[in-house]
Motif scaffolding. Structure first.
Motif, PDB file in Angstrom:
ATOM      1  N   GLY A   1      -2.833   5.539  -0.838  1.00  0.00           N
ATOM      2  CA  GLY A   1      -3.975   4.648  -0.671  1.00  0.00           C
ATOM      3  C   GLY A   1      -4.097   3.601  -1.766  1.00  0.00           C
ATOM      4  N   ARG A   2      -3.263   3.714  -2.808  1.00  0.00           N
ATOM      5  CA  ARG A   2      -3.334   2.732  -3.904  1.00  0.00           C
ATOM      6  C   ARG A   2      -2.556   1.471  -3.539  1.00  0.00           C
ATOM      7  NH1 ARG A   2      -1.372   3.438 -10.268  1.00  0.00           N
ATOM      8  NH2 ARG A   2      -1.110   1.193 -10.654  1.00  0.00           N
ATOM      9  N   GLU A   3      -3.157   0.347  -3.865  1.00  0.00           N
ATOM     10  CA  GLU A   3      -2.489  -0.942  -3.704  1.00  0.00           C
ATOM     11  C   GLU A   3      -1.675  -1.244  -4.965  1.00  0.00           C
ATOM     12  OE1 GLU A   3      -2.258  -3.231  -1.387  1.00  0.00           O
ATOM     13  OE2 GLU A   3      -3.765  -2.683   0.121  1.00  0.00           O
TER      14      GLU A   3
ATOM     15  N   LEU B   1       0.831  -1.200   0.000  1.00  0.00           N
ATOM     16  CA  LEU B   1       0.000   0.000   0.000  1.00  0.00           C
ATOM     17  C   LEU B   1       0.867   1.252   0.000  1.00  0.00           C
ATOM     18  CD1 LEU B   1      -2.962   1.122   0.335  1.00  0.00           C
ATOM     19  CD2 LEU B   1      -2.450   1.240   2.797  1.00  0.00           C
TER      20      LEU B   1
ATOM     21  N   ASP C   1       3.759   0.930   2.712  1.00  0.00           N
ATOM     22  CA  ASP C   1       3.528   0.290   4.021  1.00  0.00           C
ATOM     23  C   ASP C   1       4.287   1.004   5.136  1.00  0.00           C
ATOM     24  OD1 ASP C   1       1.897  -1.574   2.755  1.00  0.00           O
ATOM     25  OD2 ASP C   1       3.569  -2.967   2.416  1.00  0.00           O
TER      26      ASP C   1
ATOM     27  N   THR D   1       1.536   4.578   1.217  1.00  0.00           N
ATOM     28  CA  THR D   1       1.076   5.278   2.422  1.00  0.00           C
ATOM     29  C   THR D   1       1.440   6.760   2.436  1.00  0.00           C
ATOM     30  OG1 THR D   1       3.086   4.429   3.508  1.00  0.00           O
ATOM     31  CG2 THR D   1       1.017   3.233   3.890  1.00  0.00           C
TER      32      THR D   1
END
Length: 203
Positions: free
Chosen positions: A39-41, A2, A19, A4
């Motif tokens: 917020g994007r994976e 992720l 992360d 962050t």
């Protein structure tokens, strides 16, 4: 994984955090264009791709920056870009500059050869060595130099005029001969030019 945080850094770069851990600095515009938002994976493939795209953009920008100041050979430009990014990105950037007509080894070689011959007063042999050092193929360098008309004796006299005023002094004569040898001239031409120069002074 992720995303962050993305924090701005100097020179249009942004720090990427995944992360909660800092990963690396990447080109800001590349991140925006590829929607790398907080917020994007992402997965490893996404990360490797964004690194590649960031490096390629930086390499192109570096190439444009460098050639805006002066001409470069392909080799010279590639070596300079490699100082800030990977070799593959550097090569791709230079190839793109070549496609755009902004890098041309033959034109570069001709301009640089004339500078070496008529500004630095090098011999053709020394000029060929310098062109090869810049990444110009020996055959290309020789062909270009053959097309340039140079009076070797006058070239040597130009060096003497510029740097060795009192050439009749034996110590200065030896110093001049050594320097001319380093410029790639052979001894017979050096001796002829110095003899003619001193004869002219006696008239």
């Amino acid at each position: 994984m992720l995303i962050t945080a993305i924090e701005p850094r100097r020179k249009a770069m942004s720090a990427l955090f995944i992360d909660g851990e800092f990963v690396m600095n990447l080109d800001t515009q590349t991140l925006l264009e590829n929607r790398f938002d907080v917020g994007r994976e992402i997965d490893d493939e996404d990360l490797h791709e964004i690194i590649k795209l960031s490096n390629e953009r930086r390499a192109k920008e570096k190439a444009l920056y460098l050639i805006s100041y002066r001409d470069h050979s392909k080799k010279e430009l590639t070596e300079k870009i490699k100082r800030t990014c990977d070799e593959e990105s550097a090569q791709k950037a230079v190839e793109r500059m070549e496609e755009l007509g902004l890098v041309n080894d033959e034109l570069y070689a001709e301009r640089y050869a004339r500078k070496l011959l008529f500004t630095k007063h090098m011999s053709k042999r020394a000029a060929e060595y310098e062109l090869a050092r810049k990444g110009i193929a020996r055959e290309t360098a020789r062909e270009i130099l053959e097309e340039i008309d140079v009076d070797t004796i006058q070239q040597i006299k130009a060096v003497i005029d510029k740097k060795y005023k009192n050439i009749t002094d034996e110590k200065i004569k030896r110093r001049a001969a050594a320097a001319l040898g380093r410029l790639g001239y052979n001894w017979d031409d050096i001796r002829q030019a110095i003899d003619e120069y001193t004869e002219d002074d006696c008239i």
